[in-house]
Design a protein around this motif. Structure first.
Motif, PDB file in Angstrom:
ATOM      1  N   ILE A 148      31.176  33.373  28.855  1.00 27.12           N
ATOM      2  CA  ILE A 148      31.242  32.885  27.491  1.00 27.12           C
ATOM      3  C   ILE A 148      30.997  33.995  26.466  1.00 27.12           C
ATOM      4  N   ASN A 149      30.225  35.005  26.855  1.00 25.72           N
ATOM      5  CA  ASN A 149      29.966  36.114  25.926  1.00 25.72           C
ATOM      6  C   ASN A 149      31.028  37.204  26.009  1.00 25.72           C
ATOM      7  N   GLU A 150      32.059  36.987  26.829  1.00 24.23           N
ATOM      8  CA  GLU A 150      33.174  37.916  26.987  1.00 24.23           C
ATOM      9  C   GLU A 150      32.719  39.341  27.268  1.00 24.23           C
ATOM     10  N   SER A 151      31.843  39.494  28.252  1.00 27.20           N
ATOM     11  CA  SER A 151      31.437  40.845  28.639  1.00 27.20           C
ATOM     12  C   SER A 151      32.621  41.536  29.315  1.00 27.20           C
ATOM     13  N   VAL A 152      32.803  42.796  28.995  1.00 33.68           N
ATOM     14  CA  VAL A 152      33.975  43.537  29.449  1.00 33.68           C
ATOM     15  C   VAL A 152      33.728  44.078  30.850  1.00 33.68           C
ATOM     16  N   HIS A 153      34.691  43.805  31.720  1.00 31.70           N
ATOM     17  CA  HIS A 153      34.654  44.307  33.088  1.00 31.70           C
ATOM     18  C   HIS A 153      35.965  45.025  33.376  1.00 31.70           C
ATOM     19  N   THR A 154      35.890  46.029  34.240  1.00 35.83           N
ATOM     20  CA  THR A 154      37.065  46.775  34.666  1.00 35.83           C
ATOM     21  C   THR A 154      37.540  46.203  35.985  1.00 35.83           C
ATOM     22  N   ARG A 155      38.819  46.006  36.099  1.00 35.93           N
ATOM     23  CA  ARG A 155      39.372  45.520  37.350  1.00 35.93           C
ATOM     24  C   ARG A 155      39.564  46.691  38.298  1.00 35.93           C
ATOM     25  N   HIS A 156      39.744  46.429  39.582  1.00 34.20           N
ATOM     26  CA  HIS A 156      39.899  47.501  40.565  1.00 34.20           C
ATOM     27  C   HIS A 156      41.117  48.354  40.276  1.00 34.20           C
ATOM     28  N   ILE A 157      41.003  49.637  40.524  1.00 36.28           N
ATOM     29  CA  ILE A 157      42.072  50.592  40.272  1.00 36.28           C
ATOM     30  C   ILE A 157      43.249  50.309  41.193  1.00 36.28           C
ATOM     31  N   GLY A 158      44.460  50.434  40.660  1.00 37.06           N
ATOM     32  CA  GLY A 158      45.666  50.312  41.454  1.00 37.06           C
ATOM     33  C   GLY A 158      46.334  48.965  41.391  1.00 37.06           C
ATOM     34  N   THR A 159      45.627  47.944  40.917  1.00 39.52           N
ATOM     35  CA  THR A 159      46.270  46.644  40.801  1.00 39.52           C
ATOM     36  C   THR A 159      45.633  45.836  39.682  1.00 39.52           C
ATOM     37  N   ARG A 160      46.466  45.249  38.858  1.00 41.43           N
ATOM     38  CA  ARG A 160      45.963  44.374  37.798  1.00 41.43           C
ATOM     39  C   ARG A 160      45.657  42.992  38.339  1.00 41.43           C
ATOM     40  N   ALA A 161      46.071  42.718  39.580  1.00 36.74           N
ATOM     41  CA  ALA A 161      45.845  41.401  40.162  1.00 36.74           C
ATOM     42  C   ALA A 161      44.529  41.340  40.932  1.00 36.74           C
ATOM     43  N   ALA A 162      43.723  42.379  40.852  1.00 41.44           N
ATOM     44  CA  ALA A 162      42.466  42.408  41.607  1.00 41.44           C
ATOM     45  C   ALA A 162      41.564  41.262  41.189  1.00 41.44           C
ATOM     46  N   GLU A 163      40.890  40.682  42.159  1.00 42.96           N
ATOM     47  CA  GLU A 163      39.992  39.567  41.865  1.00 42.96           C
ATOM     48  C   GLU A 163      38.554  40.022  41.707  1.00 42.96           C
ATOM     49  N   HIS A 164      38.278  41.296  41.894  1.00 41.45           N
ATOM     50  CA  HIS A 164      36.928  41.814  41.784  1.00 41.45           C
ATOM     51  C   HIS A 164      36.849  42.682  40.529  1.00 41.45           C
ATOM     52  N   ALA A 165      35.776  42.527  39.759  1.00 38.99           N
ATOM     53  CA  ALA A 165      35.634  43.276  38.503  1.00 38.99           C
ATOM     54  C   ALA A 165      34.262  43.934  38.447  1.00 38.99           C
ATOM     55  N   LEU A 166      34.226  45.113  37.857  1.00 37.34           N
ATOM     56  CA  LEU A 166      32.999  45.882  37.696  1.00 37.34           C
ATOM     57  C   LEU A 166      32.623  45.941  36.223  1.00 37.34           C
ATOM     58  N   PRO A 167      31.345  45.797  35.872  1.00 39.78           N
ATOM     59  CA  PRO A 167      30.955  45.887  34.456  1.00 39.78           C
ATOM     60  C   PRO A 167      31.359  47.239  33.857  1.00 39.78           C
ATOM     61  N   ALA A 168      31.903  47.200  32.665  1.00 36.73           N
ATOM     62  CA  ALA A 168      32.318  48.423  31.973  1.00 36.73           C
ATOM     63  C   ALA A 168      31.110  49.054  31.284  1.00 36.73           C
ATOM     64  N   ARG A 169      31.189  50.360  31.071  1.00 38.65           N
ATOM     65  CA  ARG A 169      30.140  51.056  30.320  1.00 38.65           C
ATOM     66  C   ARG A 169      30.060  50.466  28.921  1.00 38.65           C
ATOM     67  N   PRO A 170      28.899  50.521  28.286  1.00 40.68           N
ATOM     68  CA  PRO A 170      28.748  49.936  26.933  1.00 40.68           C
ATOM     69  C   PRO A 170      29.708  50.519  25.903  1.00 40.68           C
ATOM     70  N   ASP A 171      29.979  51.831  25.938  1.00 41.59           N
ATOM     71  CA  ASP A 171      30.897  52.420  24.961  1.00 41.59           C
ATOM     72  C   ASP A 171      32.337  51.956  25.193  1.00 41.59           C
ATOM     73  N   VAL A 172      32.714  51.766  26.459  1.00 44.18           N
ATOM     74  CA  VAL A 172      34.042  51.259  26.778  1.00 44.18           C
ATOM     75  C   VAL A 172      34.150  49.801  26.332  1.00 44.18           C
ATOM     76  N   ALA A 173      33.110  49.001  26.610  1.00 47.53           N
ATOM     77  CA  ALA A 173      33.110  47.592  26.224  1.00 47.53           C
ATOM     78  C   ALA A 173      33.232  47.443  24.708  1.00 47.53           C
TER      79      ALA A 173
END
Length: 191
Positions: A40-65
């Motif tokens: 709900i707070n729309e925290s920014v996560h990066t998806r796995h490299i190489g595919t936009r269809a990845a189902e796993h996401a990693l929290p983005a750095r604060p400056d990137v977010a």
């Protein structure tokens, strides 16, 4: 008083938003691997490299977010489709929204396209040519039985046998085909 404050105020950080390396990298990474806004707070996560269809996401750095949210607010990135992702440390999938690069729409006609051209005959022997969609104008002036065709800057590009032929010549000069040509004669009533 600085030059910026006299001309208008910028939002804090606006001057840095579009011209730094981080912004360029975030825009590149939005294509691949892509970003997801989780929860709900729309925290920014990066998806796995190489595919936009990845189902796993990693929290983005604060400056990137922060940059992703700024680019969303500025319209340089847009909200995409809903999806579910798993986030590090959690076993349950979470609802998320993909972040996409906006589609670039062609806003104007392309060279060779047929366009509507208007000729407004304002007085005998003078027609003003306009084409709003292709953003050009000019004039057609009767002289010695033919018509001179001029661009908006006054450059004579040739002669024509009629207002219609003059509009077609002006459109060709700009790389388009005048089809249709609408000619309107203004009539003044003197009393």
């Amino acid at each position: 008083m600085t030059r910026t404050s006299r001309l208008g105020r910028e939002a804090p950080g606006q001057d840095m938003l579009f011209d730094d390396d981080l912004t360029d990298r975030v825009l590149r990474d939005a294509r691949d691997p892509g970003y997801a806004l989780v929860g709900i707070n729309e925290s920014v996560h990066t998806r796995h490299i190489g595919t936009r269809a990845a189902e796993h996401a990693l929290p983005a750095r604060p400056d990137v977010a922060a940059t992703v949210h700024q680019l969303l607010a500025a319209g340089r990135l847009v909200h995409g489709p809903r999806l579910t992702v798993t986030v590090d440390g959690r076993s349950e999938p979470e609802s998320a929204t993909a972040v996409d690069i906006p589609a670039i729409a062609t806003t104007g006609p392309q060279p060779g396209d047929r366009i509507l051209v208007h000729v407004d005959v304002v007085r005998a022997g003078l027609g003003l040519v306009t084409c709003g969609v292709a953003d050009f104008s000019g004039s057609i002036i009767r002289e010695s039985g033919t018509y001179l065709v001029e661009t908006e800057t006054g450059e004579v590009i040739g002669r024509a046998r009629s207002y219609r032929a003059g509009a077609e010549r002006l459109a060709r000069h700009h790389g388009f085909r005048a089809d249709p040509v609408e000619i309107e004669h203004e009539h003044e009533v003197y009393g």
